[in-house]
Design a protein around this motif. Sequence first.
Motif, short mmCIF file in Angstrom:
data_model
loop_
_atom_site.label_atom_id
_atom_site.label_comp_id
_atom_site.label_asym_id
_atom_site.label_seq_id
_atom_site.Cartn_x
_atom_site.Cartn_y
_atom_site.Cartn_z
N GLY A 115 0.79 -1.23 0.00
CA GLY A 115 0.00 0.00 0.00
C GLY A 115 0.82 1.27 0.00
N LYS A 116 2.16 1.15 -0.02
CA LYS A 116 3.03 2.32 -0.02
C LYS A 116 3.15 2.91 -1.43
CE LYS A 116 4.27 1.70 4.33
NZ LYS A 116 3.88 2.63 5.40
N VAL A 131 0.22 5.94 -4.90
CA VAL A 131 0.69 6.34 -6.22
C VAL A 131 1.87 5.47 -6.61
CG1 VAL A 131 1.56 8.23 -7.65
CG2 VAL A 131 -0.09 8.71 -5.83
N ILE A 132 1.80 4.86 -7.78
CA ILE A 132 2.88 4.05 -8.32
C ILE A 132 3.43 4.76 -9.56
CG2 ILE A 132 3.58 1.81 -9.24
CD1 ILE A 132 2.68 1.65 -6.36
N LEU A 133 4.63 5.31 -9.44
CA LEU A 133 5.31 5.96 -10.57
C LEU A 133 6.29 4.96 -11.16
CD1 LEU A 133 6.08 9.35 -8.79
CD2 LEU A 133 4.08 8.78 -10.18
N VAL A 134 6.30 4.84 -12.48
CA VAL A 134 7.14 3.84 -13.14
C VAL A 134 7.92 4.51 -14.26
CG1 VAL A 134 7.18 1.58 -14.28
CG2 VAL A 134 5.33 2.13 -12.67
N GLY A 135 9.18 4.15 -14.38
CA GLY A 135 9.94 4.69 -15.50
C GLY A 135 11.44 4.64 -15.28
N ASP A 136 12.13 5.00 -16.32
CA ASP A 136 13.59 5.07 -16.33
C ASP A 136 13.96 6.51 -16.64
OD1 ASP A 136 16.30 4.90 -16.72
OD2 ASP A 136 16.21 3.43 -18.34
N LEU A 137 14.54 7.21 -15.68
CA LEU A 137 14.81 8.64 -15.86
C LEU A 137 15.87 8.92 -16.91
CD1 LEU A 137 14.65 9.88 -12.15
CD2 LEU A 137 12.86 9.88 -13.89
N PHE A 138 16.56 7.88 -17.38
CA PHE A 138 17.53 8.07 -18.46
C PHE A 138 16.87 8.05 -19.83
CE2 PHE A 138 20.59 6.59 -15.18
CZ PHE A 138 21.47 7.66 -15.25
N PHE A 184 11.77 18.19 -15.03
CA PHE A 184 11.66 16.78 -14.66
C PHE A 184 10.58 16.57 -13.59
CE2 PHE A 184 16.18 16.79 -16.07
CZ PHE A 184 16.08 15.79 -17.03
N ALA A 185 9.92 15.41 -13.68
CA ALA A 185 8.89 15.06 -12.69
C ALA A 185 9.48 14.93 -11.29
CB ALA A 185 8.18 13.77 -13.09
N HIS A 186 10.70 14.41 -11.20
CA HIS A 186 11.28 14.14 -9.88
C HIS A 186 11.76 15.42 -9.17
CE1 HIS A 186 14.96 14.07 -12.41
NE2 HIS A 186 15.55 14.55 -11.33
N THR A 187 11.73 16.55 -9.87
CA THR A 187 12.09 17.82 -9.22
C THR A 187 10.85 18.61 -8.82
OG1 THR A 187 12.21 19.00 -11.35
CG2 THR A 187 14.24 17.94 -10.53
N SER A 188 9.68 18.04 -9.01
CA SER A 188 8.43 18.75 -8.72
C SER A 188 8.12 18.74 -7.23
CB SER A 188 7.27 18.10 -9.48
OG SER A 188 7.04 16.78 -8.99
N TRP A 209 6.36 15.39 -6.24
CA TRP A 209 7.26 14.25 -5.98
C TRP A 209 7.83 14.37 -4.57
CZ3 TRP A 209 9.29 10.63 -9.85
CH2 TRP A 209 10.25 9.76 -9.34
N SER A 210 8.30 15.57 -4.22
CA SER A 210 8.89 15.78 -2.90
C SER A 210 7.86 15.51 -1.80
CB SER A 210 9.42 17.21 -2.79
OG SER A 210 9.92 17.48 -1.50
N GLU A 211 6.64 15.96 -2.02
CA GLU A 211 5.59 15.78 -1.04
C GLU A 211 5.21 14.30 -0.90
OE1 GLU A 211 0.97 17.15 -0.79
OE2 GLU A 211 2.42 18.67 -1.45
N LEU A 212 5.14 13.61 -2.02
CA LEU A 212 4.80 12.18 -2.01
C LEU A 212 5.90 11.35 -1.36
CD1 LEU A 212 2.74 10.00 -3.03
CD2 LEU A 212 4.15 9.85 -5.11
N ASN A 213 7.15 11.73 -1.65
CA ASN A 213 8.31 11.04 -1.10
C ASN A 213 8.18 9.52 -1.27
OD1 ASN A 213 10.80 10.78 0.17
ND2 ASN A 213 9.90 10.69 2.22
N PRO A 214 8.10 9.04 -2.51
CA PRO A 214 7.85 7.62 -2.73
C PRO A 214 9.04 6.75 -2.33
CG PRO A 214 8.42 8.69 -4.79
CD PRO A 214 8.29 9.78 -3.78
#
Length: 615
Positions: free
Chosen positions: A13-14, A133-140, A154-158, A161-166
């Motif tokens: 559930g994380k 939330v399940i985020l999937v991908g290769d940042l390269f 980038f999505a990971h600088t939003s 993303w910081s708030e979700l802290n997956p």
Amino acid sequence: MRQAQALHIMLSGKSVFLTGAPGAGKTYVLNQFIRRAEAAGKRLAVTASTGIAATHIGGTTIHSWSGLGIREQLGPYDRQWLSNNDRLRKRYNSVDVLIIDEISMLHGKRLDMVNEACKLLRESQEPFGGLQVILVGDLFQLPPVNRLSDLVDFAHTSEAWSELNPLICYITEQHRQEGDSLLELLTAMRGGELDTMHIEALQSRRGQQPPQDQPVTRLYTHNIDVEAINNRHLQSLEGESKTFSMQSKGAAAKVEQLTKSILAPEELTLKVGAEVMFVANDFAQGFVNGSRGRVLNFKDGLPLVQLTAGRIIKVEPHNWSLMEDDRKKAEVVQLPLRLAWAITIHKSQGMSLDAAEIDLSKSFTPGMGYVALSRVRSLDGVYLSGINNMALQLHPDIYEFDRQLQQSSAALAANTPDAPEVELINEVTPVAASYDELLFQKLKAWRLERAKHDRVAPFMIAHNTTLEELATHPPQTPQQLLGVKGFGPNKQTAYGAEILEVIHNHQLTKQESEGEPDPNALLAMPRAAIDEINSKILQLLKERQDVVETVAVIKTAHGIGIYQPGREQTMLDRIAQQAQELGIDKAEALAIFKLLHEQSIQRQRSAAKNLTKPQ
């Protein structure tokens, strides 16, 4: 981290960022999670950043699902529009898990917008309104396109993303290109450790030509090159051409959206000998998205295509649908083929190819060479026709972040077990939801009493199908209640608190009859303890002047739930509304609160014997 460990974390559930190198099995793990989560009764929204990626996982684009479309920001008007949109409110509240694939191609600004919309429509300030939330991908992979600036959003600088802290699930297994020089090259590119050995291995494939009898996909950086090559090859073939036009149904805007999200062209012209690629999955027919073949002939007006493996298939028209809220909004029908002498590198993302002729001489953005090369299973399948200095570059900001991801994932993996073997099977039979006939009868009885009280017909309060849904998937919070079909914001305001109370009391009685005490129940508390809590509530209210904070303090101090989960805001709204309507001061409002609280206790005491009656 192993695939099974990542699956274990996702099923807990994380919220997770699932990543790894090409061939690590991200899509496999994602599909396993989808099957297992659905079998466990979870409601999923499966989306991707692009239409092409969405077709690979049987989902829709995040732009479509979110209802945000092409908006670049949310202004006051947009927020008001969202707040008043019952259709979107129901959609957002009818899911438990939000999946976004190919996250690397999603702008950070858009992820922030989705986060804000989730909070607004689910009426929760938790990240993404409390969704897993399940985020999937290769940042390269290829970064999001920004036509107005050279800066990459980038999505990971939003902030989202910081708030979700997956949690980071960085899969280190490898199921493609094993023991091959190409895998070493890609790994070196990811680590910023390219050396002469890797360059020489790639250069050894430059100028190599594929066998004459082997159909090879050509990957190019620009669409204009792809169209020119495909048309030139098609025109060079002798014989009569046949053109197949796409058929469509639905609103023009929805049809256009669907058409752009698939690889099938609106006009497909074929000849005998044409190189083609399948752009849909049909396991029964024996082809998948990316299967290569050649047109042998035409039969009954349809092409006969021989796959690379030798199988001959009579290709029938394929149906693509755009579904929203379980309704078909658009439909297109076309042969699941496209000319495949050449395709763009952008459209190749997500494919696995046995061989490809790759032209990187016009690479114009970091990651292009990495994406093209990672489509091929081994170095022997790479036929390199050109390369420039940009081709092997990756975005410089990603290297350090990738190292942080690997470290975080390794630390998590050290204390994470594998998911049980049963959770790794390919096919899972979903567990049917349990229909509670007794709850259904209680809800009907409540509806009848409420209808008499309001002097309206029972069906105007709720149809039987709505009550059946409530008895099959009993909601525990106002958010979940909004996700029930036939139950909108107006009905929640009018009846939500009472329906949740009926459900809560029924479950409480059921637990007691089964010998499972409810730790949140007030029924088992002595009267003196309840009076003490009431006194503390009033005292804290006078000091803090905040109902929600007060109830939270009481819960923490006593380890109990004064109200059902999510009801605090309902009580606060009720008090404020009554105080405003009656024009009374705070002391009288507090008295109303005490009265409501006492009535709630009395109802819980009588729940085991009598059905709750409306106030």
